[in-house]
Design a protein around this motif. Structure first.
Motif, PDB file in Angstrom:
ATOM      1  N   ASP A  68      -4.440  -6.860  30.394  1.00  0.00           N
ATOM      2  CA  ASP A  68      -4.959  -7.326  31.678  1.00  0.00           C
ATOM      3  C   ASP A  68      -4.566  -6.325  32.769  1.00  0.00           C
ATOM      4  O   ASP A  68      -3.686  -5.470  32.574  1.00  0.00           O
ATOM      5  CB  ASP A  68      -4.387  -8.719  32.013  1.00  0.00           C
ATOM      6  CG  ASP A  68      -5.169  -9.426  33.134  1.00  0.00           C
ATOM      7  OD1 ASP A  68      -6.209  -8.881  33.576  1.00  0.00           O
ATOM      8  OD2 ASP A  68      -4.732 -10.501  33.555  1.00  0.00           O
ATOM      9  N   TYR A  69      -5.215  -6.448  33.901  1.00  0.00           N
ATOM     10  CA  TYR A  69      -4.828  -5.654  35.063  1.00  0.00           C
ATOM     11  C   TYR A  69      -3.495  -6.165  35.598  1.00  0.00           C
ATOM     12  O   TYR A  69      -3.208  -7.362  35.539  1.00  0.00           O
ATOM     13  CB  TYR A  69      -5.878  -5.759  36.170  1.00  0.00           C
ATOM     14  CG  TYR A  69      -7.223  -5.221  35.764  1.00  0.00           C
ATOM     15  CD1 TYR A  69      -7.497  -3.859  35.883  1.00  0.00           C
ATOM     16  CD2 TYR A  69      -8.205  -6.074  35.252  1.00  0.00           C
ATOM     17  CE1 TYR A  69      -8.731  -3.351  35.491  1.00  0.00           C
ATOM     18  CE2 TYR A  69      -9.437  -5.579  34.866  1.00  0.00           C
ATOM     19  CZ  TYR A  69      -9.705  -4.222  34.986  1.00  0.00           C
ATOM     20  OH  TYR A  69     -10.914  -3.723  34.602  1.00  0.00           O
ATOM     21  N   CYS A  70      -2.718  -5.229  36.188  1.00  0.00           N
ATOM     22  CA  CYS A  70      -1.424  -5.618  36.767  1.00  0.00           C
ATOM     23  C   CYS A  70      -1.577  -6.150  38.179  1.00  0.00           C
ATOM     24  O   CYS A  70      -0.632  -6.673  38.756  1.00  0.00           O
ATOM     25  CB  CYS A  70      -0.460  -4.436  36.763  1.00  0.00           C
ATOM     26  SG  CYS A  70      -0.027  -3.896  35.109  1.00  0.00           S
ATOM     27  N   PRO A 114     -10.189  -7.903  31.027  1.00  0.00           N
ATOM     28  CA  PRO A 114     -10.965  -6.716  30.634  1.00  0.00           C
ATOM     29  C   PRO A 114     -11.287  -6.769  29.136  1.00  0.00           C
ATOM     30  O   PRO A 114     -10.504  -7.278  28.346  1.00  0.00           O
ATOM     31  CB  PRO A 114     -10.030  -5.562  30.965  1.00  0.00           C
ATOM     32  CG  PRO A 114      -8.659  -6.152  30.975  1.00  0.00           C
ATOM     33  CD  PRO A 114      -8.816  -7.557  31.444  1.00  0.00           C
ATOM     34  N   GLN A 115     -12.462  -6.257  28.783  1.00  0.00           N
ATOM     35  CA  GLN A 115     -12.894  -6.278  27.379  1.00  0.00           C
ATOM     36  C   GLN A 115     -12.425  -5.009  26.684  1.00  0.00           C
ATOM     37  O   GLN A 115     -13.151  -4.030  26.598  1.00  0.00           O
ATOM     38  CB  GLN A 115     -14.423  -6.410  27.301  1.00  0.00           C
ATOM     39  CG  GLN A 115     -14.952  -7.699  27.945  1.00  0.00           C
ATOM     40  CD  GLN A 115     -14.374  -8.950  27.306  1.00  0.00           C
ATOM     41  OE1 GLN A 115     -14.323  -9.058  26.084  1.00  0.00           O
ATOM     42  NE2 GLN A 115     -13.908  -9.885  28.138  1.00  0.00           N
ATOM     43  N   VAL A 116     -11.201  -5.050  26.196  1.00  0.00           N
ATOM     44  CA  VAL A 116     -10.626  -3.873  25.533  1.00  0.00           C
ATOM     45  C   VAL A 116     -11.113  -3.838  24.087  1.00  0.00           C
ATOM     46  O   VAL A 116     -11.033  -4.843  23.390  1.00  0.00           O
ATOM     47  CB  VAL A 116      -9.088  -3.935  25.567  1.00  0.00           C
ATOM     48  CG1 VAL A 116      -8.479  -2.752  24.838  1.00  0.00           C
ATOM     49  CG2 VAL A 116      -8.602  -3.998  27.014  1.00  0.00           C
ATOM     50  N   LYS A 148     -10.409   2.687  32.532  1.00  0.00           N
ATOM     51  CA  LYS A 148     -11.796   3.123  32.305  1.00  0.00           C
ATOM     52  C   LYS A 148     -12.024   3.509  30.864  1.00  0.00           C
ATOM     53  O   LYS A 148     -13.004   3.118  30.249  1.00  0.00           O
ATOM     54  CB  LYS A 148     -12.131   4.290  33.224  1.00  0.00           C
ATOM     55  CG  LYS A 148     -12.332   3.811  34.662  1.00  0.00           C
ATOM     56  CD  LYS A 148     -12.503   4.956  35.642  1.00  0.00           C
ATOM     57  CE  LYS A 148     -12.419   4.406  37.058  1.00  0.00           C
ATOM     58  NZ  LYS A 148     -11.861   5.370  38.005  1.00  0.00           N
ATOM     59  N   THR A 149     -11.083   4.307  30.313  1.00  0.00           N
ATOM     60  CA  THR A 149     -11.295   4.815  28.949  1.00  0.00           C
ATOM     61  C   THR A 149     -10.681   3.902  27.882  1.00  0.00           C
ATOM     62  O   THR A 149     -10.971   4.049  26.698  1.00  0.00           O
ATOM     63  CB  THR A 149     -10.635   6.200  28.790  1.00  0.00           C
ATOM     64  OG1 THR A 149      -9.206   6.022  28.949  1.00  0.00           O
ATOM     65  CG2 THR A 149     -11.134   7.180  29.838  1.00  0.00           C
ATOM     66  N   PHE A 150      -9.792   2.974  28.291  1.00  0.00           N
ATOM     67  CA  PHE A 150      -9.031   2.135  27.361  1.00  0.00           C
ATOM     68  C   PHE A 150      -8.118   2.950  26.447  1.00  0.00           C
ATOM     69  O   PHE A 150      -7.653   2.462  25.424  1.00  0.00           O
ATOM     70  CB  PHE A 150      -9.959   1.218  26.535  1.00  0.00           C
ATOM     71  CG  PHE A 150     -10.743   0.251  27.389  1.00  0.00           C
ATOM     72  CD1 PHE A 150     -10.093  -0.628  28.248  1.00  0.00           C
ATOM     73  CD2 PHE A 150     -12.135   0.235  27.346  1.00  0.00           C
ATOM     74  CE1 PHE A 150     -10.815  -1.509  29.042  1.00  0.00           C
ATOM     75  CE2 PHE A 150     -12.859  -0.654  28.139  1.00  0.00           C
ATOM     76  CZ  PHE A 150     -12.197  -1.519  28.992  1.00  0.00           C
ATOM     77  N   GLU A 151      -7.900   4.225  26.800  1.00  0.00           N
ATOM     78  CA  GLU A 151      -6.946   5.050  26.047  1.00  0.00           C
ATOM     79  C   GLU A 151      -5.574   4.920  26.703  1.00  0.00           C
ATOM     80  O   GLU A 151      -5.482   4.671  27.906  1.00  0.00           O
ATOM     81  CB  GLU A 151      -7.381   6.530  26.088  1.00  0.00           C
ATOM     82  CG  GLU A 151      -8.668   6.822  25.336  1.00  0.00           C
ATOM     83  CD  GLU A 151      -8.536   6.551  23.839  1.00  0.00           C
ATOM     84  OE1 GLU A 151      -7.446   6.785  23.286  1.00  0.00           O
ATOM     85  OE2 GLU A 151      -9.546   6.078  23.248  1.00  0.00           O
ATOM     86  N   PRO A 152      -4.475   5.102  25.908  1.00  0.00           N
ATOM     87  CA  PRO A 152      -3.130   5.056  26.515  1.00  0.00           C
ATOM     88  C   PRO A 152      -3.011   6.028  27.689  1.00  0.00           C
ATOM     89  O   PRO A 152      -3.515   7.153  27.623  1.00  0.00           O
ATOM     90  CB  PRO A 152      -2.204   5.459  25.359  1.00  0.00           C
ATOM     91  CG  PRO A 152      -2.936   4.994  24.140  1.00  0.00           C
ATOM     92  CD  PRO A 152      -4.399   5.210  24.442  1.00  0.00           C
ATOM     93  N   MET A 153      -2.389   5.583  28.755  1.00  0.00           N
ATOM     94  CA  MET A 153      -2.179   6.420  29.930  1.00  0.00           C
ATOM     95  C   MET A 153      -1.272   7.586  29.546  1.00  0.00           C
ATOM     96  O   MET A 153      -0.233   7.408  28.917  1.00  0.00           O
ATOM     97  CB  MET A 153      -1.489   5.614  31.041  1.00  0.00           C
ATOM     98  CG  MET A 153      -2.309   4.499  31.652  1.00  0.00           C
ATOM     99  SD  MET A 153      -3.656   5.062  32.743  1.00  0.00           S
ATOM    100  CE  MET A 153      -2.750   5.646  34.176  1.00  0.00           C
ATOM    101  N   LYS A 203      -0.529  -4.879  28.228  1.00  0.00           N
ATOM    102  CA  LYS A 203      -0.648  -6.010  27.312  1.00  0.00           C
ATOM    103  C   LYS A 203       0.479  -6.981  27.624  1.00  0.00           C
ATOM    104  O   LYS A 203       1.657  -6.617  27.586  1.00  0.00           O
ATOM    105  CB  LYS A 203      -0.566  -5.551  25.858  1.00  0.00           C
ATOM    106  CG  LYS A 203      -0.914  -6.683  24.893  1.00  0.00           C
ATOM    107  CD  LYS A 203      -1.090  -6.208  23.462  1.00  0.00           C
ATOM    108  CE  LYS A 203      -1.421  -7.384  22.551  1.00  0.00           C
ATOM    109  NZ  LYS A 203      -1.424  -6.978  21.138  1.00  0.00           N
ATOM    110  N   MET A 204       0.119  -8.166  27.982  1.00  0.00           N
ATOM    111  CA  MET A 204       1.152  -9.110  28.441  1.00  0.00           C
ATOM    112  C   MET A 204       0.659 -10.543  28.348  1.00  0.00           C
ATOM    113  O   MET A 204      -0.525 -10.798  28.172  1.00  0.00           O
ATOM    114  CB  MET A 204       1.538  -8.784  29.887  1.00  0.00           C
ATOM    115  CG  MET A 204       0.374  -8.732  30.870  1.00  0.00           C
ATOM    116  SD  MET A 204       0.967  -8.180  32.511  1.00  0.00           S
ATOM    117  CE  MET A 204      -0.587  -8.181  33.429  1.00  0.00           C
ATOM    118  N   CYS A 205       1.595 -11.453  28.479  1.00  0.00           N
ATOM    119  CA  CYS A 205       1.227 -12.857  28.629  1.00  0.00           C
ATOM    120  C   CYS A 205       0.693 -13.001  30.039  1.00  0.00           C
ATOM    121  O   CYS A 205       1.395 -12.726  31.012  1.00  0.00           O
ATOM    122  CB  CYS A 205       2.444 -13.758  28.434  1.00  0.00           C
ATOM    123  SG  CYS A 205       3.094 -13.679  26.768  1.00  0.00           S
TER     124      CYS A 205
END
Lengths: 461, 461
Positions: B313-315, B454-456, B39-44, B325-327
């Motif tokens: 992307d979502y897991c 997702p639009q990060v 939601k916030t695009f901040e590091p968990m 962040k992944m392929c």
């Protein structure tokens, strides 16, 4: 948790693998009774046997004298792909039981056939190849033996024709597919490919088959084709010989740590595993070097040792094979339909039958619900899902370890874990659902099945 | 047949088993990107993650600096029940191929879960127990991870709730029964036991479920129950850490015989096996001590490395998890229905994605018919029926060995044999019947699935 000196798993190095099989018959004072011709009641000659079996295997079958039989290099090389199998110290099971006993098991399941059957399959395939044969035939029920044989034949580029009891072929497709992946042809039995199969299909339309019928089809196919012989995964003395590799490795592994087992426990169907596990230990006992207590464990629903008769009988339900002197329930005996746990053979290898007859082996029968309870406990503590067959030995090993808990004895218990239960999940499902039941045959049922024993003249029996 | 100095199987002794896991992130110059709050695009934060995951596992997930993390004694003890796993010299395969290459494989299938998944399952169960939790929840598709977790939970007396994709639950009952034998509760997903399950059932009556839905149910159950957390068998960095035991053992075994692998090959789904196998070797490469060539092998039908995008992307397909962040092929991507061989995850662990992005790993995609051809050849020569997943690595190992045959190079090839195919016989049956087909997604299909990324914001990506 662990005893500082003994590891969880004792592995031999490849240099320490057995170079010969041990033939316990050489140390027996009373030799096992010979196979008899079912028509003449005379001992089968090598020539008669060679029509069905490979020459070298016939020689091994009849050899009661040679103590050590060299393992050919090619077989040793194959053994190196999945052997040595470990002797495992069951630290976690001991802890769970709170027993002072030390429990060891020889684990034969870490190969794709999932059991010890591969030890003899590769030997039989090798001798067939050596003889210049094109292929071999056999029967299989649930499929452990058929899987092992198909792997062995793939290795030596031999054709492998397997007759699989039709109900297993249809209901247990997974082992069938393993066999096919190894290139074997798998035919549901009874089939249209043999005279006996066509006769059975005509007489019993819609039958789902039986092991006896599959044996007959496999023998007919082998004898009718040029360059083929029939092979068998249990009951025969040659199989016990090949399986001695189990006991030889187990003994070598325990010797490394100066462990002498007080109890040696094995499950018993046709006897291939039990005989292989105990052979070298029994040899010591027969030679007066060391005493051991051996326990054969059989299902209460198929109790050939504890409730059978020691007499000559057919090896198959079709009554076409030679006669073997053995503890038998009668070749007509079929375990109750609720029987899930393997070990459903009506007789017992002749060597083991004779040793049992002489009082050198104790036998116990166990009921299948108790067997699966032991299997579950073992799986949860030791991490290996055991084959139902193997779990018969686990049951008695646990019983004995619990006795030690009462008495405080630090007995060394060794048992044979013959295989894994990955292809036996239907039986586990039944157990998990609380739908498993026990059955003990009545005296009348057993008497009934024994009525068809062949009438062998006194002088040959 | 064998090289005189190198045995068929190299086993470490129990003393030589790794005492710590190796964290390859410590040697990476560019660290893997952090998980982001969707939601916030901040590091968990650790606090956010601890609502779902065990505390110690959160710490391991976020630790990019500690090179060696000690393996607790209880986990070492459990490892001793099925480890060390052998490094096998594939003498028979080499002979069959006629290659001068030396082929080695690290075999992780000799345990009842049938794969390497147990290495992380036991670690995750241990930390849950240490935290005083009552149990854990997870999802499983075909069931490899669920089986491993149920074994681990049985060992530590933890409750284990598994959501199994409904079509697998019904069509592949065997793994379900293994899990139940180990005491896990197995619920077909979607189920009536969760809000998300009920919603999906209402929206899609008769649905047979998906992994994404099962994840959502497992997470909902864990967060809604006192004393429960959710655990995951791949993709996460903590899993890669635990799986480093594979590579550490492999390296120690090869070091004993002064063997330096030229090529290191692993199959790649979420990355747990590949990451674990290559970690210590990659560490040497990152530190400039030794160069290696790594090859990740993925199915052509699910090509996250070779044709995916390196992005947040979502897991999960349900889009409820943090962003990694992944392929990725997009969390919406679902492999074609004919895809039989596992490795069906849309993304790839962040560490591996970063290393691949930096050009430190080669990736190849292979088609499934060719994979099963390699599996069959391997089974027949090396005696082990491989898992379809593992067979991706076998395919490339064979391809490379055949190249050596042409060039005459004596390369040392090491690949990871992650598991056995005993519960994948439906796929083998398809292959044996000649009914297997290949599918390569079109560019349009891949573009379509990537549209939902997702639009990060630039500053967080």
């Amino acid at each position: 948790m662990s005893d500082s000196t003994i590891p969880y798993k004792i592995y031999l190095s490849e240099d320490e693998l057995p170079k010969y099989w041990y033939n316990v018959r050489a140390d027996m004072k009373v030799k096992p009774a010979p196979l008899l011709n079912p028509k003449t009641f005379e001992p089968m000659t090598p020539e008669e046997l060679s029509a069905v079996f490979c020459d070298e295997l016939v020689a091994q079958e009849l050899d009661n004298d040679t103590r050590e039989i060299p393992i050919p290099q090619e077989i040793q090389d194959f053994y190196k792909m999945y052997r040595p199998s470990p002797v495992v110290r069951a630290y976690c099971l001991e802890k769970k039981l709170g027993t002072p006993a030390h429990i060891y098991y020889k684990f034969e399941g870490n190969n794709t056939s999932g059991s010890h059957k591969l030890n003899s399959a590769i030997a039989q395939a090798y001798y067939a190849k050596e003889q210049g044969l094109k292929g071999v035939t056999t029967e299989t029920g649930a499929g452990q033996w058929g899987t092992a044989l198909s792997m062995a034949c793939a290795y030596f580029d031999l054709d492998c024709k397997i007759f699989m009891v039709k109900c297993s072929y249809e209901q247990k497709p997974f082992r069938r597919e393993v066999m096919r992946t190894y290139g074997a042809s798998v035919t549901p039995s009874p089939s249209e490919t043999t005279a006996i199969g066509r006769k059975i299909l005509a007489d019993h339309p819609g039958t789902t088959g039986s092991l006896g019928c599959a044996i007959s089809e496999a023998v007919e196919t082998a004898t009718g084709l040029d360059g083929y012989r029939y092979v068998l995964g249990s009951v025969l003395n040659q199989v016990l010989l090949h399986q001695s590799v189990i006991g030889l490795e187990a003994k070598a592994a325990l010797d490394k740590y100066n462990v002498v087992p007080d109890l040696i426990i094995g499950c018993a169907g046709g006897g291939s595993n039990l005989g292989g596990l105990i052979s070298p230990f029994m040899g010591q006992k027969l030679r007066g070097e060391q005493d051991y207590h051996f326990i054969a464990v059989e299902p209460a629903s198929c109790p050939s040792l504890t409730r059978g008769k020691y007499a000559y009988d057919y090896c198959d339900t079709g009554m076409v094979t030679p006669l073997a002197k053995m503890c038998t329930l009668g070749s007509d005996f079929i375990p109750s339909a609720n029987h899930a746990g393997g070990l459903r053979y009506h007789g017992m290898n002749s060597v083991l039958s004779e040793l049992y007859h002489e009082g050198l082996i104790e036998a116990r029968s166990v009921e299948q619900t108790a067997v699966f309870e032991a299997a579950e406990l073992f799986a949860r503590t030791e991490g290996i899902l055991p084959a139902p067959e193997s779990s018969h030995a686990i049951r008695v090993a646990i019983d004995e370890a619990l006795k030690c808990k009462e008495t405080g004895e630090e007995k060394n218990i060794l048992f044979g874990l013959t295989g894994t239960g990955y292809f036996d999940l239907f039986a586990y499902e039944k157990f998990n659902n609380g739908e498993m039941s026990d059955y003990i045959p009545t005296d009348e049922e057993l008497e009934q099945a024994l009525r068809k024993l062949p009438q062998v003249p006194e002088e040959n029996a």
